[in-house]
Design a protein around this motif. Structure first.
Motif, short mmCIF file in Angstrom:
data_model
loop_
_atom_site.label_atom_id
_atom_site.label_comp_id
_atom_site.label_asym_id
_atom_site.label_seq_id
_atom_site.Cartn_x
_atom_site.Cartn_y
_atom_site.Cartn_z
N ASN A 214 39.77 58.54 15.04
CA ASN A 214 39.19 57.34 14.47
C ASN A 214 40.13 56.14 14.69
O ASN A 214 41.22 56.09 14.12
N PRO A 215 39.73 55.17 15.51
CA PRO A 215 40.61 54.02 15.76
C PRO A 215 41.01 53.27 14.49
O PRO A 215 42.12 52.72 14.42
N GLU A 216 40.14 53.26 13.49
CA GLU A 216 40.47 52.59 12.23
C GLU A 216 41.65 53.27 11.55
O GLU A 216 42.51 52.60 10.96
N VAL A 217 41.71 54.60 11.65
CA VAL A 217 42.82 55.34 11.06
C VAL A 217 44.12 55.04 11.79
O VAL A 217 45.17 54.82 11.19
N PHE A 218 44.06 55.01 13.13
CA PHE A 218 45.27 54.71 13.90
C PHE A 218 45.80 53.32 13.59
O PHE A 218 47.01 53.08 13.54
N ALA A 219 44.88 52.38 13.40
CA ALA A 219 45.27 50.98 13.22
C ALA A 219 45.82 50.69 11.83
O ALA A 219 46.58 49.73 11.67
N ALA A 220 45.47 51.51 10.85
CA ALA A 220 45.73 51.16 9.46
C ALA A 220 47.22 50.89 9.19
O ALA A 220 47.57 49.93 8.51
N ILE A 221 48.10 51.71 9.73
CA ILE A 221 49.53 51.56 9.45
C ILE A 221 50.06 50.24 10.01
O ILE A 221 51.07 49.71 9.52
N HIS A 222 49.40 49.69 11.00
CA HIS A 222 49.83 48.44 11.62
C HIS A 222 49.20 47.21 10.97
O HIS A 222 49.51 46.08 11.35
N VAL A 249 59.43 58.04 19.68
CA VAL A 249 58.11 57.65 19.18
C VAL A 249 58.25 56.60 18.08
O VAL A 249 57.52 55.60 18.06
N ILE A 250 59.19 56.82 17.19
CA ILE A 250 59.45 55.84 16.13
C ILE A 250 59.88 54.51 16.73
O ILE A 250 59.39 53.44 16.34
N ALA A 251 60.78 54.58 17.72
CA ALA A 251 61.28 53.35 18.33
C ALA A 251 60.18 52.57 19.03
O ALA A 251 60.19 51.33 19.03
N ALA A 252 59.23 53.28 19.65
CA ALA A 252 58.17 52.63 20.41
C ALA A 252 56.98 52.21 19.55
O ALA A 252 56.07 51.54 20.03
N SER A 253 57.00 52.58 18.27
CA SER A 253 55.83 52.36 17.42
C SER A 253 55.59 50.90 17.06
O SER A 253 54.46 50.51 16.73
N GLY A 254 56.64 50.10 17.08
CA GLY A 254 56.52 48.70 16.68
C GLY A 254 56.51 48.49 15.18
O GLY A 254 56.38 47.36 14.70
N GLU A 256 58.88 48.73 12.89
CA GLU A 256 59.98 47.97 12.31
C GLU A 256 59.73 46.47 12.42
O GLU A 256 59.95 45.72 11.46
N SER A 257 59.23 46.03 13.56
CA SER A 257 58.95 44.61 13.74
C SER A 257 57.77 44.16 12.89
O SER A 257 57.61 42.96 12.62
N GLU A 258 56.95 45.12 12.46
CA GLU A 258 55.81 44.81 11.60
C GLU A 258 56.17 44.85 10.11
O GLU A 258 55.32 44.66 9.25
N GLY A 259 57.43 45.13 9.82
CA GLY A 259 57.90 45.08 8.44
C GLY A 259 57.94 46.41 7.72
O GLY A 259 58.25 46.45 6.53
N VAL A 260 57.62 47.51 8.43
CA VAL A 260 57.71 48.83 7.81
C VAL A 260 59.17 49.29 7.84
O VAL A 260 59.79 49.31 8.90
N ALA A 261 59.70 49.66 6.68
CA ALA A 261 61.08 50.15 6.61
C ALA A 261 61.11 51.60 7.06
O ALA A 261 60.35 52.43 6.55
N LEU A 262 61.96 51.92 8.02
CA LEU A 262 62.02 53.26 8.61
C LEU A 262 63.26 53.98 8.12
O LEU A 262 64.38 53.45 8.18
N HIS A 263 63.07 55.21 7.64
CA HIS A 263 64.17 56.00 7.09
C HIS A 263 64.16 57.41 7.69
O HIS A 263 63.24 58.20 7.43
N PHE A 264 65.15 57.70 8.49
CA PHE A 264 65.32 59.03 9.06
C PHE A 264 65.88 59.97 7.99
O PHE A 264 66.82 59.61 7.28
N VAL A 265 65.27 61.16 7.86
CA VAL A 265 65.72 62.12 6.85
C VAL A 265 66.30 63.33 7.57
O VAL A 265 65.55 64.16 8.11
#
Length: 301
Positions: A214-222, A249-254, A256-265
């Protein structure tokens, strides 16, 4: 262990079961969504680590004690159900969390109803992997979640046999204790010697098709407008060295530039990030921080 209760919430198609760990009166509330073949008790170790913060963890329709709630199943339907949960408990605004598939449902919920959620915490989920229409969904599920699909195809003589089935899973090798046992028990229905998983195969297949196509699901996080963080586990669903989200994959996701804080565990896999002691404490810390920040923003607003 913290006090808890299981509460039924009326939704279209039946009654959703919600595990509630009460918190301090007037304090923040966390609403937490589990993965595709899981149940609300996946959040049990996190609830224990949260202390006096209230946590609501529904068994999503077609799973656990909500196994008889009928479809259709989709991320949007789960988002609708979460509004019913908030309404039932009189919660105006909650911190929203989602693990694995629950992350995708949480992204849809947060994008559609941002005023109901203060912050969003995604745990190894929410960032999509499109699957072509000509690829069989069952084949994808078997390849990705493996035992979580095989459990649907067999019967278990008793609870001990089901526990042993999961103990042989590489990602569960070091997961034990009463909270893990309760999580596994929640996923059983029937009587010995013919017990089965409480997950509906239709629920898993329909949700997977929505999550993966579902494209809507893929787009939601962005397209989120509320503060969001993504915690991504070092190791995978079968404890592979590379997790569900590889670093590239995380680096290419975009994100971080969209304001999502990324935390590696580090040192956790897709399951132990919730069910293991170290992972649960870390996730609880992020939820507590999100609750504090959300409360502060509401006070300033």
């Amino acid at each position: 262990m913290r006090e808890f209760e299981d509460v039924g919430v009326e939704v279209p198609g039946g009654r959703l079961s919600v595990r509630r760990w009460p918190g301090a009166a007037g304090g923040p509330v966390v609403l937490a969504l589990h993965g595709i073949a899981s149940n609300g008790l996946a959040w049990g170790p996190v609830a224990e680590a949260l202390g006096d913060i209230e946590l609501l963890a529904p068994d999503l329709r077609g799973r656990g004690l909500s196994r008889t709630v009928t479809g259709p199943f989709s991320m949007a339907r789960h988002a609708d159900d979460m509004l019913a949960v908030l309404g039932h408990f009189g919660v105006g605004r909650a911190v929203l969390a989602g693990h694995s598939m629950g992350g995708y449902a949480a992204c849809i919920a947060a994008r559609r109803d941002p005023g109901r959620y203060g912050e969003l915490v995604l745990v190894d989920g929410g960032l999509g992997f499109p699957v072509p229409a000509d690829v069989d969904i069952d084949a994808v599920l078997h390849a990705v979640i493996g035992p979580a699909m095989r459990k649907l195809e067999r019967e278990f003589a008793d609870r001990a046999a089901y526990h042993a089935f999961w103990a042989a899973h590489p990602a569960f090798a070091r997961l034990d204790g009463p909270l893990v046992a309760a999580y596994l028990d929640r996923d059983l229905t029937g009587t010995a010697p013919r017990m089965r998983s409480a997950c509906s195969p239709d629920a898993i297949r329909e949700d997977a098709a929505d999550e993966l196509r579902n494209p809507e699901v893929f787009a939601a996080i962005h397209e989120l407008t509320l503060p969001t963080r993504l915690l991504w586990a070092e190791r995978g669903l079968s404890d592979e060295p590379t997790g569900l989200y590889a670093p590239e994959v995380i680096a290419a996701s975009g994100l971080e530039s969209e304001g999502v804080a990324l935390h590696f565990v580090p040192d956790v896999n897709h399951y132990s990030v919730l069910l293991g002691d170290a992972g649960a404490r870390l996730v609880a810390g992020h939820l507590a921080d999100a609750a504090r920040r959300s409360a502060g923003a509401a006070a300033r607003g």
